[in-house]
Design an enzyme around this catalytic site. Structure first.
Site, PDB file in Angstrom:
ATOM      1  N   THR A  13       0.851  -1.200   0.000  1.00  0.00           N
ATOM      2  CA  THR A  13       0.000   0.000   0.000  1.00  0.00           C
ATOM      3  C   THR A  13       0.887   1.251   0.000  1.00  0.00           C
ATOM      4  OG1 THR A  13      -0.197   0.204   2.410  1.00  0.00           O
ATOM      5  CG2 THR A  13      -1.817  -1.207   1.294  1.00  0.00           C
ATOM      6  N   GLY A  14       0.330   2.337  -0.508  1.00  0.00           N
ATOM      7  CA  GLY A  14       1.101   3.590  -0.563  1.00  0.00           C
ATOM      8  C   GLY A  14       2.318   3.464  -1.456  1.00  0.00           C
ATOM      9  N   GLY A  18       7.479   7.431  -2.572  1.00  0.00           N
ATOM     10  CA  GLY A  18       8.336   7.195  -1.410  1.00  0.00           C
ATOM     11  C   GLY A  18       8.726   5.768  -1.067  1.00  0.00           C
ATOM     12  N   ILE A  19       8.574   5.444   0.207  1.00  0.00           N
ATOM     13  CA  ILE A  19       9.017   4.140   0.718  1.00  0.00           C
ATOM     14  C   ILE A  19       8.262   3.008   0.021  1.00  0.00           C
ATOM     15  CG2 ILE A  19       9.018   2.668   2.786  1.00  0.00           C
ATOM     16  CD1 ILE A  19       9.425   5.294   4.447  1.00  0.00           C
ATOM     17  N   GLY A  20       6.974   3.211  -0.216  1.00  0.00           N
ATOM     18  CA  GLY A  20       6.161   2.171  -0.855  1.00  0.00           C
ATOM     19  C   GLY A  20       6.614   1.885  -2.272  1.00  0.00           C
ATOM     20  N   SER A 149       6.745   3.943  12.756  1.00  0.00           N
ATOM     21  CA  SER A 149       7.617   5.126  12.821  1.00  0.00           C
ATOM     22  C   SER A 149       8.244   5.183  14.205  1.00  0.00           C
ATOM     23  CB  SER A 149       6.793   6.399  12.605  1.00  0.00           C
ATOM     24  OG  SER A 149       7.574   7.538  12.919  1.00  0.00           O
ATOM     25  N   TYR A 163      -0.394  11.556  15.334  1.00  0.00           N
ATOM     26  CA  TYR A 163       0.481  10.716  14.508  1.00  0.00           C
ATOM     27  C   TYR A 163       1.278   9.769  15.411  1.00  0.00           C
ATOM     28  CZ  TYR A 163       4.037   9.343  11.095  1.00  0.00           C
ATOM     29  OH  TYR A 163       4.868   8.608  10.280  1.00  0.00           O
TER      30      TYR A 163
HETATM   31  P1  NDP Z   1       4.818   9.513   1.057  1.00  0.00           P
HETATM   32  O1  NDP Z   1       3.911  10.670   1.335  1.00  0.00           O
HETATM   33  O2  NDP Z   1       5.944   9.684   0.097  1.00  0.00           O
HETATM   34  O3  NDP Z   1       3.942   8.260   0.601  1.00  0.00           O
HETATM   35  C1  NDP Z   1       2.727   7.948   1.233  1.00  0.00           C
HETATM   36  C2  NDP Z   1       1.982   6.952   0.380  1.00  0.00           C
HETATM   37  O4  NDP Z   1       0.742   6.635   1.030  1.00  0.00           O
HETATM   38  C3  NDP Z   1       1.667   7.486  -0.991  1.00  0.00           C
HETATM   39  O5  NDP Z   1       1.863   6.479  -1.954  1.00  0.00           O
HETATM   40  C4  NDP Z   1       0.202   7.861  -0.884  1.00  0.00           C
HETATM   41  O6  NDP Z   1      -0.450   7.699  -2.132  1.00  0.00           O
HETATM   42  C5  NDP Z   1      -0.301   6.803   0.093  1.00  0.00           C
HETATM   43  N1  NDP Z   1      -1.526   7.232   0.750  1.00  0.00           N
HETATM   44  C6  NDP Z   1      -1.695   8.237   1.634  1.00  0.00           C
HETATM   45  N2  NDP Z   1      -2.997   8.347   1.974  1.00  0.00           N
HETATM   46  C7  NDP Z   1      -3.658   7.394   1.265  1.00  0.00           C
HETATM   47  C8  NDP Z   1      -5.011   7.005   1.175  1.00  0.00           C
HETATM   48  N3  NDP Z   1      -5.972   7.603   1.898  1.00  0.00           N
HETATM   49  N4  NDP Z   1      -5.340   5.989   0.350  1.00  0.00           N
HETATM   50  C9  NDP Z   1      -4.393   5.369  -0.377  1.00  0.00           C
HETATM   51  N5  NDP Z   1      -3.094   5.676  -0.331  1.00  0.00           N
HETATM   52  C10 NDP Z   1      -2.731   6.684   0.481  1.00  0.00           C
HETATM   53  O7  NDP Z   1       5.355   9.073   2.482  1.00  0.00           O
HETATM   54  P2  NDP Z   1       6.406   7.956   2.957  1.00  0.00           P
HETATM   55  O8  NDP Z   1       6.846   7.106   1.843  1.00  0.00           O
HETATM   56  O9  NDP Z   1       7.413   8.655   3.753  1.00  0.00           O
HETATM   57  O10 NDP Z   1       5.461   7.157   3.967  1.00  0.00           O
HETATM   58  C11 NDP Z   1       5.322   5.751   3.966  1.00  0.00           C
HETATM   59  C12 NDP Z   1       5.165   5.273   5.386  1.00  0.00           C
HETATM   60  O11 NDP Z   1       6.368   5.542   6.113  1.00  0.00           O
HETATM   61  C13 NDP Z   1       4.032   5.938   6.166  1.00  0.00           C
HETATM   62  O12 NDP Z   1       3.331   4.959   6.901  1.00  0.00           O
HETATM   63  C14 NDP Z   1       4.755   6.893   7.108  1.00  0.00           C
HETATM   64  O13 NDP Z   1       4.020   7.127   8.280  1.00  0.00           O
HETATM   65  C15 NDP Z   1       6.026   6.102   7.361  1.00  0.00           C
HETATM   66  N6  NDP Z   1       7.155   6.909   7.841  1.00  0.00           N
HETATM   67  C16 NDP Z   1       7.717   7.881   7.058  1.00  0.00           C
HETATM   68  C17 NDP Z   1       8.774   8.637   7.543  1.00  0.00           C
HETATM   69  C18 NDP Z   1       9.442   9.701   6.736  1.00  0.00           C
HETATM   70  O14 NDP Z   1      10.250  10.470   7.301  1.00  0.00           O
HETATM   71  N7  NDP Z   1       9.203   9.810   5.435  1.00  0.00           N
HETATM   72  C19 NDP Z   1       9.298   8.423   8.900  1.00  0.00           C
HETATM   73  C20 NDP Z   1       8.659   7.351   9.617  1.00  0.00           C
HETATM   74  C21 NDP Z   1       7.625   6.639   9.105  1.00  0.00           C
HETATM   75  P3  NDP Z   1      -1.408   8.786  -2.824  1.00  0.00           P
HETATM   76  O15 NDP Z   1      -0.912  10.129  -2.445  1.00  0.00           O
HETATM   77  O16 NDP Z   1      -1.266   8.446  -4.286  1.00  0.00           O
HETATM   78  O17 NDP Z   1      -2.761   8.464  -2.298  1.00  0.00           O
END
Ligand code: NDP
Length: 279
Positions: A13-14, A18-20, A149, A163
């Site tokens: 998912t996601g 980013g990480i996904g 996180s 959060y």
């Molecule tokens: P990004 O914002 O780069 O990616 C977030 C992803 O989640 C996107 O692909 C976005 O897709 C998806 N997403 C968000 N809301 C929805 C929704 N309602 N339905 C479907 N998809 C959704 O962030 P990161 O890659 O950084 O985050 C990934 C994970 O890592 C998260 O769980 C975050 O909490 C965790 N994390 C990140 C840190 C950081 O510093 N970056 C630190 C610690 C944890 P779209 O916009 O296309 O819907």
């Protein structure tokens, strides 16, 4: 040579960012078939393009535009994966976000709306997806990896309390579900990243220039990130790959691995040199 995830089917998912995205790419590169999902179709197409550059096969990737906080969204993600690939081996619950208060309030005054949005994406949708994937994961003796996180740890960030609380709840869920599901041969673990350079801050409304400045600041302050700067999404993807690879991590159950460049080891009281004060 057989690739590490050859024959495996993975939902990340996601994975539109980013990480996904880095995680989906890692699995695809190592032989898995991957469902990528997010709401933004253009970003998903970019992820798909990156995957096709390594797999050269439309059969390796399933693109699902869906809001993971809705029951229709999670149905679509799970059903289309089973329809296209016939099974599920690995579920990566990575989608997540933080939210500001709609009226600019901070601390204790941040409204319940922000709380609900935060828990919907970081907690509720993970429960929903694990429940919907349960029978498929039991059939494959599969793996769940949650993306938490260090914000969920024993620290305080008063402006993002919801959060932090949501990631603590996710950590607890990882432990509880792990014990329930290991009885059926399914492992549940998680990774807790520190600061990683992704779209996360943009999603909070910070413009590109502000995000760039923020990352520069981190690079100059080793008391924030001892390793010298924000992590790369690929560095978190590697930990997810390790936790999803039973040949590497079979005896790890219900744990969260911290990957934060040392951030969570630093305490404010140790960042000040008191030798002069104490003289
Ligand atoms: P990004 O914002 O780069 O990616 C977030 C992803 O989640 C996107 O692909 C976005 O897709 C998806 N997403 C968000 N809301 C929805 C929704 N309602 N339905 C479907 N998809 C959704 O962030 P990161 O890659 O950084 O985050 C990934 C994970 O890592 C998260 O769980 C975050 O909490 C965790 N994390 C990140 C840190 C950081 O510093 N970056 C630190 C610690 C944890 P779209 O916009 O296309 O819907």
């Amino acid at each position: 040579m057989v690739k590490r995830f050859e024959g495996k089917v993975v939902i990340v998912t996601g994975s539109s960012q980013g990480i996904g995205r880095a995680t989906a790419l890692l699995f695809a590169r190592e032989g898995a078939k991957v469902t990528i999902t997010g709401r933004d179709l253009n970003s998903l197409e970019e992820s798909k393009k990156a995957i096709l550059e390594v797999t050269h096969s439309e059969d390796s990737v399933n693109v699902v535009a869906a809001d993971v906080t809705t029951s229709e969204g999670t149905d679509k993600i799970v059903n289309s994966t089973i329809e296209k690939f016939g099974k599920l081996d690995i579920l990566v619950n990575n989608a997540g976000a933080a939210f500001n208060d709609e009226n600019g309030k901070v601390g204790v005054e941040v409204g319940i709306g922000a709380y609900e949005k935060t828990f919907d994406i970081n907690v509720k949708c993970v429960i929903d997806l694990i429940q919907k994937c349960r029978s498929h994961l039991i059939a494959s003796k599969g793996e769940v990896v949650n993306v938490s996180s260090i914000a969920g740890g024993a620290h305080a960030n008063p402006n993002f309390a919801y959060y932090c609380m949501s990631k603590s709840a996710l950590d607890s869920m990882t432990r509880c579900f792990a014990i329930d599901l290991i009885e059926h041969g399914v492992r549940v673990n998680s990774v807790s990243p520190g600061i990683v350079a992704t779209h996360f801050l943009n999603a909070l409304g910070i413009p590109d220039e502000g995000v760039k400045k923020c990352y520069e600041y981190y690079k100059q302050h080793r008391d924030i990130i001892p390793s010298g700067g924000p992590g790369k999404p690929e560095e978190i993807a590697q930990v997810i790959g390790f936790l999803a690879d039973r040949s590497m991590s079979s005896y790890i159950v219900g744990q969260s691995i911290i990957a934060d460049g040392g951030t969570s080891l630093i305490m404010g009281m140790n960042c000040h040199d008191l030798s002069e004060v104490c003289k």
